[in-house]
Write a protein that holds these residues in place. Structure first.
Motif, PDB file in Angstrom:
ATOM      1  N   ASP A 105     -25.338  30.689  44.339  1.00  0.00           N
ATOM      2  CA  ASP A 105     -26.524  29.825  44.206  1.00  0.00           C
ATOM      3  C   ASP A 105     -26.181  28.351  44.369  1.00  0.00           C
ATOM      4  N   TYR A 106     -25.020  27.947  43.835  1.00  0.00           N
ATOM      5  CA  TYR A 106     -24.689  26.518  43.820  1.00  0.00           C
ATOM      6  C   TYR A 106     -23.701  26.123  44.911  1.00  0.00           C
ATOM      7  N   THR A 107     -23.612  26.953  45.976  1.00  0.00           N
ATOM      8  CA  THR A 107     -22.761  26.580  47.112  1.00  0.00           C
ATOM      9  C   THR A 107     -23.650  26.455  48.352  1.00  0.00           C
ATOM     10  N   TYR A 121     -31.145  23.071  43.480  1.00  0.00           N
ATOM     11  CA  TYR A 121     -30.590  24.193  44.255  1.00  0.00           C
ATOM     12  C   TYR A 121     -31.074  25.559  43.753  1.00  0.00           C
ATOM     13  N   LYS A 122     -31.583  25.631  42.533  1.00  0.00           N
ATOM     14  CA  LYS A 122     -32.075  26.909  42.002  1.00  0.00           C
ATOM     15  C   LYS A 122     -33.193  26.555  41.014  1.00  0.00           C
ATOM     16  N   VAL A 123     -34.370  26.339  41.591  1.00  0.00           N
ATOM     17  CA  VAL A 123     -35.490  25.828  40.785  1.00  0.00           C
ATOM     18  C   VAL A 123     -35.827  26.787  39.647  1.00  0.00           C
ATOM     19  N   TYR A 141     -29.221  25.413  28.855  1.00  0.00           N
ATOM     20  CA  TYR A 141     -28.761  24.140  29.428  1.00  0.00           C
ATOM     21  C   TYR A 141     -28.515  24.253  30.935  1.00  0.00           C
ATOM     22  N   ARG A 142     -29.013  23.274  31.686  1.00  0.00           N
ATOM     23  CA  ARG A 142     -28.782  23.234  33.131  1.00  0.00           C
ATOM     24  C   ARG A 142     -28.369  21.808  33.487  1.00  0.00           C
ATOM     25  N   ALA A 143     -27.316  21.676  34.277  1.00  0.00           N
ATOM     26  CA  ALA A 143     -26.908  20.324  34.692  1.00  0.00           C
ATOM     27  C   ALA A 143     -27.950  19.803  35.685  1.00  0.00           C
ATOM     28  N   PRO A 144     -28.294  18.512  35.598  1.00  0.00           N
ATOM     29  CA  PRO A 144     -29.358  17.981  36.470  1.00  0.00           C
ATOM     30  C   PRO A 144     -29.077  18.176  37.962  1.00  0.00           C
ATOM     31  N   THR A 197     -23.182  35.224  41.120  1.00  0.00           N
ATOM     32  CA  THR A 197     -24.509  34.763  41.551  1.00  0.00           C
ATOM     33  C   THR A 197     -24.579  33.243  41.456  1.00  0.00           C
ATOM     34  N   ASN A 198     -24.063  32.692  40.338  1.00  0.00           N
ATOM     35  CA  ASN A 198     -24.068  31.225  40.197  1.00  0.00           C
ATOM     36  C   ASN A 198     -23.281  30.567  41.324  1.00  0.00           C
ATOM     37  N   ALA A 199     -22.087  31.118  41.601  1.00  0.00           N
ATOM     38  CA  ALA A 199     -21.241  30.516  42.648  1.00  0.00           C
ATOM     39  C   ALA A 199     -21.998  30.488  43.976  1.00  0.00           C
ATOM     40  N   GLY A 259     -33.908  28.647  37.917  1.00  0.00           N
ATOM     41  CA  GLY A 259     -32.797  28.920  36.979  1.00  0.00           C
ATOM     42  C   GLY A 259     -33.256  28.817  35.519  1.00  0.00           C
ATOM     43  N   THR A 260     -32.549  29.525  34.634  1.00  0.00           N
ATOM     44  CA  THR A 260     -32.995  29.574  33.230  1.00  0.00           C
ATOM     45  C   THR A 260     -31.994  28.918  32.260  1.00  0.00           C
ATOM     46  N   GLY A 261     -30.755  28.757  32.718  1.00  0.00           N
ATOM     47  CA  GLY A 261     -29.738  28.245  31.788  1.00  0.00           C
ATOM     48  C   GLY A 261     -29.342  29.307  30.769  1.00  0.00           C
ATOM     49  N   LEU A 262     -29.574  30.578  31.120  1.00  0.00           N
ATOM     50  CA  LEU A 262     -29.226  31.657  30.180  1.00  0.00           C
ATOM     51  C   LEU A 262     -28.043  32.497  30.669  1.00  0.00           C
ATOM     52  N   GLY A 263     -27.694  32.336  31.968  1.00  0.00           N
ATOM     53  CA  GLY A 263     -26.650  33.188  32.543  1.00  0.00           C
ATOM     54  C   GLY A 263     -25.301  32.977  31.881  1.00  0.00           C
ATOM     55  N   LEU A 264     -24.832  31.713  31.870  1.00  0.00           N
ATOM     56  CA  LEU A 264     -23.501  31.452  31.296  1.00  0.00           C
ATOM     57  C   LEU A 264     -23.488  31.704  29.789  1.00  0.00           C
ATOM     58  N   TYR A 265     -24.631  31.431  29.144  1.00  0.00           N
ATOM     59  CA  TYR A 265     -24.735  31.698  27.699  1.00  0.00           C
ATOM     60  C   TYR A 265     -24.524  33.196  27.440  1.00  0.00           C
ATOM     61  N   TRP A 274     -14.299  31.334  42.209  1.00  0.00           N
ATOM     62  CA  TRP A 274     -14.271  29.910  42.573  1.00  0.00           C
ATOM     63  C   TRP A 274     -15.109  29.648  43.826  1.00  0.00           C
ATOM     64  N   ASP A 275     -15.614  28.430  43.915  1.00  0.00           N
ATOM     65  CA  ASP A 275     -16.499  28.096  45.038  1.00  0.00           C
ATOM     66  C   ASP A 275     -16.265  26.659  45.492  1.00  0.00           C
ATOM     67  N   SER A 276     -16.799  26.378  46.685  1.00  0.00           N
ATOM     68  CA  SER A 276     -16.682  25.009  47.202  1.00  0.00           C
ATOM     69  C   SER A 276     -18.056  24.330  47.084  1.00  0.00           C
TER      70      SER A 276
HETATM   71  P1  ADP Z   1     -28.807  28.907  35.684  1.00  0.00           P
HETATM   72  O1  ADP Z   1     -27.864  29.129  36.805  1.00  0.00           O
HETATM   73  O2  ADP Z   1     -29.905  29.901  35.641  1.00  0.00           O
HETATM   74  O3  ADP Z   1     -29.295  27.504  35.600  1.00  0.00           O
HETATM   75  P2  ADP Z   1     -26.559  29.461  33.967  1.00  0.00           P
HETATM   76  O4  ADP Z   1     -26.502  29.615  32.506  1.00  0.00           O
HETATM   77  O5  ADP Z   1     -26.027  30.572  34.775  1.00  0.00           O
HETATM   78  O6  ADP Z   1     -28.050  29.118  34.322  1.00  0.00           O
HETATM   79  O7  ADP Z   1     -25.777  28.170  34.335  1.00  0.00           O
HETATM   80  C1  ADP Z   1     -25.983  27.007  33.529  1.00  0.00           C
HETATM   81  C2  ADP Z   1     -25.710  25.752  34.356  1.00  0.00           C
HETATM   82  O8  ADP Z   1     -24.322  25.681  34.688  1.00  0.00           O
HETATM   83  C3  ADP Z   1     -26.380  25.729  35.703  1.00  0.00           C
HETATM   84  O9  ADP Z   1     -27.721  25.309  35.620  1.00  0.00           O
HETATM   85  C4  ADP Z   1     -25.522  24.749  36.452  1.00  0.00           C
HETATM   86  O10 ADP Z   1     -25.837  23.441  36.068  1.00  0.00           O
HETATM   87  C5  ADP Z   1     -24.132  25.058  35.929  1.00  0.00           C
HETATM   88  N1  ADP Z   1     -23.369  25.994  36.786  1.00  0.00           N
HETATM   89  C6  ADP Z   1     -23.059  27.271  36.529  1.00  0.00           C
HETATM   90  N2  ADP Z   1     -22.282  27.782  37.500  1.00  0.00           N
HETATM   91  C7  ADP Z   1     -22.095  26.796  38.403  1.00  0.00           C
HETATM   92  C8  ADP Z   1     -21.385  26.715  39.632  1.00  0.00           C
HETATM   93  N3  ADP Z   1     -20.678  27.729  40.131  1.00  0.00           N
HETATM   94  N4  ADP Z   1     -21.401  25.533  40.292  1.00  0.00           N
HETATM   95  C9  ADP Z   1     -22.090  24.477  39.789  1.00  0.00           C
HETATM   96  N5  ADP Z   1     -22.793  24.497  38.633  1.00  0.00           N
HETATM   97  C10 ADP Z   1     -22.789  25.651  37.945  1.00  0.00           C
END
Ligand code: ADP
Length: 477
Positions: free
Chosen positions: A372-374, A423-425, A415-418, A368-370, A427-433, A396-398
């Motif tokens: 969302d962020y492509t 791209y995903k307003v 945590y969410r990178a700025p 889903t992240n891949a 978002g919660t920053g909980l998925g990867l955690y 992997w994604d481009s």
């Molecule tokens: P969310 O996607 O809800 O913000 P996640 O915990 O899934 O939260 O991801 C944390 C952060 O990691 C994202 O906000 C984003 O900054 C970065 N991230 C995760 N997956 C990708 C990806 N495939 N490409 C770019 N950034 C990513």
């Protein structure tokens, strides 16, 4: 001896001879004995006297020479003595200075020791120092307080007699794997336990205390040992538990009204004739209720994982099949986003003994992240493969990538990178955690490589076989 009846000639001769001796006596009077008695060809009554005088002169000269020699030796000895005395004085002076310097060093050491003691005492964390035989040599008051013990209970004892260390599952760590034992052996600083999975310390005198431990090897002047820094995190753990419980209760409470709102909005859409404006509002309401339900599910999952009560059911899992099935599930979302989604199938089935549902959550987060962020026109791929004895899922994604300076935070809760936010307003920053927590639970590893603007590649390595785990909770999907 002069004879009586000397002739005037004899008297003249005698006087003349005596006259010849005058300079000898004159020089002798001033201490000069160098002149000799003049020789006389003829013997007379003064010959015996002259010979005696000459002998006397020679004896005196010899004595003087000896005396001078003695004096010279004496003077040399005096000079030598003076040199020795000077050298001795120098040595004594040096010794005095060395002693003074040593005293200064000792004083400085004592001051440093005092400062160190004050510092060690003022630190809030417990500090225990052990020598290479793992005997406790130093403890600060905070450590006494954590272990609820006194000096006589601890100092000089073996560390394993003083406290038991337990891992986050409260399994007692054997002596040969004690943090200080390992850090001394590996010459490495070890950090164990944190708020999410604390370690526990149990002394003879109280129940296990949740802690985070750091053990640092000491290698100075050939002495070996370790310093253990103990942070009592009971309060934080209790707060976190309360927070988790609150989230669990709140999420449960929110779930039913959300479901009702969703049903009502779906019923209204199907059964009522609404204006265009009404339809749009209802559609927004439906999306919002779906998002809220998904958020409450995520929060519930996080708190269940943090409580450490999630059950692990072990079956034979075909990882290739699981990955391709999930890929199919997301194909319409990929199409909607105009992103090419491809699943690279393994040539032979990749089967492991693990928990399929939990692996699916990891795949769901990464895929889903891949997507969302492509951006439209990009590609997202997923593959499962067995590489030697490792089973690895790769996504992997481009897409937009993760900036270098943000990468070390990326598995941190919320945590969410700025660069990702636009791209995903929602978002919660909980998925990867969550994905990281599950990977840990399954005994695997999760990591990534990414370049901003170029794309990202996430890796999940899973063990061949894991043990089932009893637990009262399951994750919500
Ligand atoms: P969310 O996607 O809800 O913000 P996640 O915990 O899934 O939260 O991801 C944390 C952060 O990691 C994202 O906000 C984003 O900054 C970065 N991230 C995760 N997956 C990708 C990806 N495939 N490409 C770019 N950034 C990513």
């Amino acid at each position: 001896m002069p004879q009586a009846n000397h002739t005037p000639k004899d008297v003249e001769r005698i006087v003349k001879r005596l006259e010849s001796l005058r300079p000898i006596f004159a020089r002798a009077a001033i201490g000069d004995y160098s002149a000799d008695v003049p020789p006389y060809e003829t013997e007379d009554e003064l010959t015996e006297f002259a010979v005696g005088l000459q002998i006397m002169l020679e004896v005196i000269r010899e004595k003087i020479a000896k005396h001078e020699e003695l004096q010279k030796t004496l003077e040399e000895k005096i000079v030598e003595y003076a040199d020795t005395q000077r050298a001795l004085l120098n040595v004594m002076e040096d010794e005095k200075q060395t002693r003074a310097q040593l005293e200064l060093v000792r004083q400085r050491e004592a001051e440093e020791k005092k400062k160190l003691e004050i510092l060690v005492e003022s630190v809030g964390e417990g500090i225990i120092a052990v020598d290479e035989k793992l005997q406790v040599v130093m403890v600060n008051s905070a450590a006494y307080a954590i272990l609820k013990a006194t000096e006589k209970d601890i100092i000089g004892k073996q560390i394993c007699e003083v406290m038991q260390v337990m891992d986050s599952d409260k399994k007692v760590i054997p002596e040969n794997e004690y943090p200080c034992t390992l850090s001394i052996q590996l010459k490495k600083r070890l950090v164990l336990g944190n708020l999410e999975s604390p370690y526990y310390l149990k002394s003879l005198y109280h129940d296990p205390v949740p802690v985070s431990l750091t053990s640092t090897p000491l290698l100075s002047n050939g002495t070996r040992g370790a310093v253990i820094v103990i942070r009592d995190i009971s309060e934080e753990v209790a707060h976190s538990r309360t927070r988790s419980e609150f989230i669990t209760v709140a999420s449960h409470q929110l779930k039913s009204p959300m479901t009702i709102i969703r049903w009502i909005s779906e019923w209204l859409t199907e059964n009522e004739t609404l204006s265009e404006e009404g339809k749009k509002l209802l559609n927004d309401l439906h999306s919002a209720s779906l998002r809220l339900t998904s958020l409450t599910d995520t929060l519930l999952n996080v708190s269940r994982l943090e409580e450490g009560m999630v059950r692990v059911d072990v079956t034979s899992v075909d990882v290739g099949k699981l990955v391709s099935e999930y890929c199919n599930l997301l194909s319409s979302y990929a199409k909607e986003k105009e992103v090419t989604l491809q699943c690279v199938s393994p040539s032979t089935p990749v089967k492991i003994k693990s928990d399929a549902a939990l692996i699916t959550v990891i795949v769901q987060v990464l895929l889903t992240n891949a997507l969302d962020y492509t951006l439209a026109g990009g590609t997202v791929s997923i593959a499962a493969a067995r590489d030697e004895s490792r089973t690895v899922i790769k996504v992997w994604d481009s897409g937009i990538g993760i900036p270098q300076q943000e990468q070390h935070h990326i598995f941190t809760k919320f945590y969410r990178a700025p660069n990702a936010v636009p791209y995903k307003v929602e978002g919660t920053g909980l998925g990867l955690y969550t994905a990281k927590k599950i990977t840990d639970l399954l005994g695997g590893k999760l990591w990534f490589e990414s370049q901003e603007g170029k794309g990202s590649m996430f890796f999940v390595e899973l063990p061949e076989k894991i043990k089932a785990r009893e637990g009262t909770k399951q994750l919500v999907f």
